[in-house]
Design an enzyme around this catalytic site. Structure first.
Site, short mmCIF file in Angstrom:
data_model
loop_
_atom_site.label_atom_id
_atom_site.label_comp_id
_atom_site.label_asym_id
_atom_site.label_seq_id
_atom_site.Cartn_x
_atom_site.Cartn_y
_atom_site.Cartn_z
N CYS A 148 2.42 -1.49 15.99
CA CYS A 148 2.57 -1.01 14.58
C CYS A 148 1.84 0.52 14.63
O CYS A 148 0.86 0.67 14.90
CB CYS A 148 1.73 -1.76 13.60
SG CYS A 148 1.67 -1.26 12.05
N HIS A 176 4.93 -6.91 1.73
CA HIS A 176 5.17 -7.33 3.16
C HIS A 176 4.42 -8.43 3.84
O HIS A 176 2.97 -8.57 3.54
CB HIS A 176 5.27 -6.32 4.11
CG HIS A 176 4.16 -5.30 4.32
ND1 HIS A 176 3.64 -4.35 3.22
CD2 HIS A 176 3.24 -5.39 5.19
CE1 HIS A 176 2.49 -3.80 3.60
NE2 HIS A 176 2.11 -4.38 4.98
N HIS A 231 0.84 -1.26 -0.03
CA HIS A 231 0.05 0.12 -0.02
C HIS A 231 1.00 1.23 -0.12
O HIS A 231 2.12 1.12 0.42
CB HIS A 231 -1.01 0.01 1.24
CG HIS A 231 -0.32 -0.65 2.41
ND1 HIS A 231 0.54 -0.23 2.94
CD2 HIS A 231 -0.95 -1.65 3.05
CE1 HIS A 231 0.96 -0.97 3.79
NE2 HIS A 231 0.28 -1.94 4.23
MN MN Z 1 0.33 -3.69 5.91
#
Ligand code: MN
Length: 146
Positions: free
Chosen positions: A114, A100, A62
């Site tokens: 995150c 990923h 993304h």
């Molecule tokens: Mn991601």
């Protein structure tokens, strides 16, 4: 202030949610807790994800980026063109438009914090041609799960 419960990886009044709303089989054994969801002056979401032993996140890319810190267990991550072992306290940056995937490959759960921008694009998943390209990279074909 949000304090942890007696389980260090759960927080008071923070729901343990599914990793993604859409269900599907492109991820396995992973939960999400949103620890901070800011706006305006600090427009980021701060999340804790936990992958059960043998589980994995979605293989995706993304425009938005991730800053990740492993805080529980160990496993492996695929970023761009490389699979790398990751351990507690390692920090991983996922750059823009970079494939990923995280996997808990060591018979233990792997938990990570995150940070992500509030205003972000939807993840893209690989099509057949992307997978064809990814499988050409040494070590990647065996690693990825779709
Ligand atoms: Mn991601």
């Amino acid at each position: 202030m949000i304090r942890p419960t007696s389980d260090k990886f759960r927080w008071k009044d923070v729901d343990v949610l599914p990793y993604k709303e859409d269900g599907g089989t492109h991820f396995k054994s992973i939960s999400r807790q949103t620890l901070f969801n800011g706006e305006n002056d600090l427009p980021v979401e701060f999340r804790y994800f936990e992958i059960g032993a043998g589980g994995h996140s979605t293989l995706e890319k993304h425009h938005h980026q991730h800053a990740v810190m492993i805080i529980r267990g160990s496993g492996q991550v695929f970023v761009g063109d490389k699979v790398t072992p990751i351990n507690t306290h390692d920090i991983v940056h996922i750059p823009t438009l970079t494939w990923h995937q995280f996997r808990a490959t060591n018979d233990e759960e792997m938990g990570f914090l995150c940070i992500v921008a509030n205003d972000r694009d939807r993840p893209q998943r690989p099509g057949p041609e992307d997978l064809e390209e990814l499988k050409k990279i040494e070590g990647v074909g065996e690693f990825i799960r779709v």
